[in-house]
Design a protein around this motif. Sequence first.
Motif, PDB file in Angstrom:
ATOM      1  N   LYS A   1       0.655  -1.283   0.116  1.00  0.00           N
ATOM      2  CA  LYS A   1       0.164  -0.037  -0.285  1.00  0.00           C
ATOM      3  C   LYS A   1       0.645   1.099  -0.020  1.00  0.00           C
ATOM      4  O   LYS A   1       0.464   2.042  -0.234  1.00  0.00           O
ATOM      5  CB  LYS A   1      -0.891  -0.193   1.246  1.00  0.00           C
ATOM      6  N   LYS A   2       2.377   1.133   0.586  1.00  0.00           N
ATOM      7  CA  LYS A   2       3.128   2.151   0.427  1.00  0.00           C
ATOM      8  C   LYS A   2       3.532   2.719  -0.603  1.00  0.00           C
ATOM      9  O   LYS A   2       4.599   2.958  -1.101  1.00  0.00           O
ATOM     10  CB  LYS A   2       4.135   1.923   1.956  1.00  0.00           C
ATOM     11  N   ASP A   3       3.357   1.630  -1.939  1.00  0.00           N
ATOM     12  CA  ASP A   3       3.855   1.568  -3.250  1.00  0.00           C
ATOM     13  C   ASP A   3       5.676   1.379  -3.435  1.00  0.00           C
ATOM     14  O   ASP A   3       5.552   1.482  -3.887  1.00  0.00           O
ATOM     15  CB  ASP A   3       2.975   2.711  -4.194  1.00  0.00           C
ATOM     16  N   ILE A   4       6.015   0.430  -2.854  1.00  0.00           N
ATOM     17  CA  ILE A   4       7.203   0.277  -2.474  1.00  0.00           C
ATOM     18  C   ILE A   4       6.856  -1.465  -4.291  1.00  0.00           C
ATOM     19  O   ILE A   4       7.047  -2.379  -3.095  1.00  0.00           O
ATOM     20  CB  ILE A   4       7.705  -0.581  -1.150  1.00  0.00           C
ATOM     21  N   THR A   5       6.860  -1.243  -5.032  1.00  0.00           N
ATOM     22  CA  THR A   5       6.597  -1.779  -5.740  1.00  0.00           C
ATOM     23  C   THR A   5       7.351  -2.307  -6.816  1.00  0.00           C
ATOM     24  O   THR A   5       7.615  -0.838  -7.276  1.00  0.00           O
ATOM     25  CB  THR A   5       5.106  -2.711  -6.118  1.00  0.00           C
ATOM     26  N   ILE A   6       7.461  -2.950  -7.782  1.00  0.00           N
ATOM     27  CA  ILE A   6       8.036  -2.652  -9.130  1.00  0.00           C
ATOM     28  C   ILE A   6       6.162  -3.145 -10.190  1.00  0.00           C
ATOM     29  O   ILE A   6       5.969  -3.481 -10.684  1.00  0.00           O
ATOM     30  CB  ILE A   6       9.015  -3.792  -9.306  1.00  0.00           C
ATOM     31  N   LYS A   7       6.646  -1.478 -11.093  1.00  0.00           N
ATOM     32  CA  LYS A   7       5.893  -1.329 -11.787  1.00  0.00           C
ATOM     33  C   LYS A   7       6.344  -2.012 -13.134  1.00  0.00           C
ATOM     34  O   LYS A   7       6.726  -1.918 -13.508  1.00  0.00           O
ATOM     35  CB  LYS A   7       4.997  -0.233 -12.316  1.00  0.00           C
ATOM     36  N   MET A   8       5.764  -3.242 -13.988  1.00  0.00           N
ATOM     37  CA  MET A   8       5.357  -3.452 -15.585  1.00  0.00           C
ATOM     38  C   MET A   8       5.019  -2.589 -16.044  1.00  0.00           C
ATOM     39  O   MET A   8       3.779  -1.826 -16.099  1.00  0.00           O
ATOM     40  CB  MET A   8       5.001  -4.340 -15.511  1.00  0.00           C
ATOM     41  N   PRO A   9       5.273  -2.521 -16.868  1.00  0.00           N
ATOM     42  CA  PRO A   9       4.679  -1.430 -18.236  1.00  0.00           C
ATOM     43  C   PRO A   9       3.916  -2.615 -18.861  1.00  0.00           C
ATOM     44  O   PRO A   9       2.888  -3.638 -18.476  1.00  0.00           O
ATOM     45  CB  PRO A   9       5.998  -1.667 -20.044  1.00  0.00           C
ATOM     46  N   LYS A  10       2.432  -1.579 -19.576  1.00  0.00           N
ATOM     47  CA  LYS A  10       1.442  -1.716 -20.347  1.00  0.00           C
ATOM     48  C   LYS A  10       1.491  -2.590 -21.259  1.00  0.00           C
ATOM     49  O   LYS A  10       2.860  -2.924 -22.198  1.00  0.00           O
ATOM     50  CB  LYS A  10       1.102  -0.873 -20.715  1.00  0.00           C
TER      51      LYS A  10
ATOM     52  N   PRO B   1       1.403  -9.505 -19.538  1.00  0.00           N
ATOM     53  CA  PRO B   1       0.266 -10.321 -18.730  1.00  0.00           C
ATOM     54  C   PRO B   1       0.320 -10.223 -17.197  1.00  0.00           C
ATOM     55  O   PRO B   1       0.756  -9.991 -16.511  1.00  0.00           O
ATOM     56  CB  PRO B   1       0.551 -11.783 -18.656  1.00  0.00           C
ATOM     57  N   ASP B   2      -1.092 -10.342 -17.024  1.00  0.00           N
ATOM     58  CA  ASP B   2      -1.620  -9.373 -15.625  1.00  0.00           C
ATOM     59  C   ASP B   2      -1.000 -10.429 -14.744  1.00  0.00           C
ATOM     60  O   ASP B   2      -0.155  -9.921 -13.601  1.00  0.00           O
ATOM     61  CB  ASP B   2      -2.971  -9.578 -15.385  1.00  0.00           C
ATOM     62  N   GLN B   3      -0.878 -11.987 -15.335  1.00  0.00           N
ATOM     63  CA  GLN B   3      -0.266 -12.461 -13.820  1.00  0.00           C
ATOM     64  C   GLN B   3       0.983 -12.113 -13.638  1.00  0.00           C
ATOM     65  O   GLN B   3       2.216 -12.029 -12.264  1.00  0.00           O
ATOM     66  CB  GLN B   3      -0.120 -14.150 -13.588  1.00  0.00           C
ATOM     67  N   VAL B   4       2.759 -11.668 -14.560  1.00  0.00           N
ATOM     68  CA  VAL B   4       3.553 -11.347 -14.606  1.00  0.00           C
ATOM     69  C   VAL B   4       3.572  -9.983 -14.245  1.00  0.00           C
ATOM     70  O   VAL B   4       4.632 -10.753 -12.520  1.00  0.00           O
ATOM     71  CB  VAL B   4       4.009 -11.606 -16.176  1.00  0.00           C
ATOM     72  N   SER B   5       3.044  -8.969 -13.839  1.00  0.00           N
ATOM     73  CA  SER B   5       2.426  -7.809 -13.425  1.00  0.00           C
ATOM     74  C   SER B   5       2.879  -8.041 -12.091  1.00  0.00           C
ATOM     75  O   SER B   5       3.317  -7.281 -11.044  1.00  0.00           O
ATOM     76  CB  SER B   5       1.945  -6.828 -14.409  1.00  0.00           C
ATOM     77  N   LYS B   6       1.576  -9.497 -12.294  1.00  0.00           N
ATOM     78  CA  LYS B   6       1.223  -8.699 -10.137  1.00  0.00           C
ATOM     79  C   LYS B   6       2.394  -9.364  -9.626  1.00  0.00           C
ATOM     80  O   LYS B   6       2.326  -9.277  -8.531  1.00  0.00           O
ATOM     81  CB  LYS B   6      -0.384  -9.896  -9.890  1.00  0.00           C
ATOM     82  N   SER B   7       2.943 -10.606 -10.354  1.00  0.00           N
ATOM     83  CA  SER B   7       3.940 -11.107  -9.422  1.00  0.00           C
ATOM     84  C   SER B   7       5.758 -10.564  -9.074  1.00  0.00           C
ATOM     85  O   SER B   7       5.877 -10.525  -7.800  1.00  0.00           O
ATOM     86  CB  SER B   7       4.388 -12.286 -10.335  1.00  0.00           C
TER      87      SER B   7
END
Length: 426
Positions: free
Chosen positions: A157-166, A169-175
């Motif tokens: 929720k603090k957005d400490i995440t890796i964001k994948m480009p548009k 695939p959704d599951q890859v992005s979530k991982s």
Amino acid sequence: MQSTFMDKLEDVLLPIADKLNNNKYLASLRDGFMIALPLIIFGSIFVVIANFPFLDKLLSESQFTAWQNAVGPASAATLSIMGLFVIIGIGYKLTERNGLEGIYGAVTALSAVLILTPQVVGKTEGVIPTEILGAKGMFLGIIVSIITSELYSLFTKKDITIKMPKGVPDQVSKSFSALLPVAFTLTIFLIIRILIAFTPFNTLQDLIYTIVQEPLTALGKGLPATIVAVLFIQIFWFFGLHGQIIVNTVFDPIWYSLNNENFEAFQKGLELPNIITKQFIDTFLVGMGGTGGTIAVVIGIYLLCRSKQNKEIAKLGTPASIFNVNEPILFGLPIIMNPLVVIPWIVSPVIITIVSYSAMYIGFVPKPSGVIVPWTTPIFISGFLATGNAWQGAALQLVNLCITFVIWWPFLKVLDKNYLKQELEK
């Protein structure tokens, strides 16, 4: 009069139950145990089959060993590692309640517990002891799964995440989005393990288990100590911890020693010196459908309850309860984390402990002879055998059964009324 009492009891208990049910931690804990319920019922059935009363007397030693080896994996892969399933369930449900993907909270919780778990048995490394994943490690597993879910949710929720480009695939992005929250959470637990390794306890499991054991070890024999032990058993079980294993680890050496003293006196025809023995606990507390005398609860459901949920749980729990295995009732009714039944759950075993002790102290019922009766022996048969083939032992179990039934009566009615209301709403 009865209706008025029930109404007052309902007015007191239901608001408390609603508040606790709306607490996300307690609700996740309850749901985590419910996820494990099918596995618990399966394991309970095979515990009875593997330890059927006097089977070791009917079969030769090699046959009995072969039988145990054949059916043992059923309970070893379910009840013995029940903590593992509960950890996954709590992690999943709590993360889901935080509005995130539950599966990532589940696997993070499991991984954190494994990081804290010593992966060595004897001198063999790379082996995880199953007892850590069962009753002994349950308390730690619950705490860790709650903390990991909250940490994972916080980092996400603090957005400490890796964001994948548009276009990814959704599951890859979530991982990839889960990567940093998972990594930071598990790093914290790795640091905790490293720090604990420098203490005399070596592992966090040993630290917690020792803290639980030391207060119990200070207790001795006698009625007051036994009441305290019974209270610990019931309270631990209410929070989902295997109270019998935790308390018995400390008290079994004392109770078995007292049991042996009685057996030696019984063989010599002397007066039996002790009331509290291992057989006293197993026969007049555990030997009544399982911990808490829950065969009375099963009978109460058949006689008093109308809700479909209660009736189905009673049907599922009856075969196991006859042989003093009550996990289906504990987790199915449920008794664990259920504020509507906490009073009879804790009070009734204490009352029957006092009644049983008093009956033997006065001389109405013979003291346990010291003969070891298998813990899966059904009620009345076990009471008869444990007291040296005395009918008074079976009669005392009947009295205890009635007492437990009466104590549970109003609470079962309130519980059933609540379930009926939910069923009608659906």
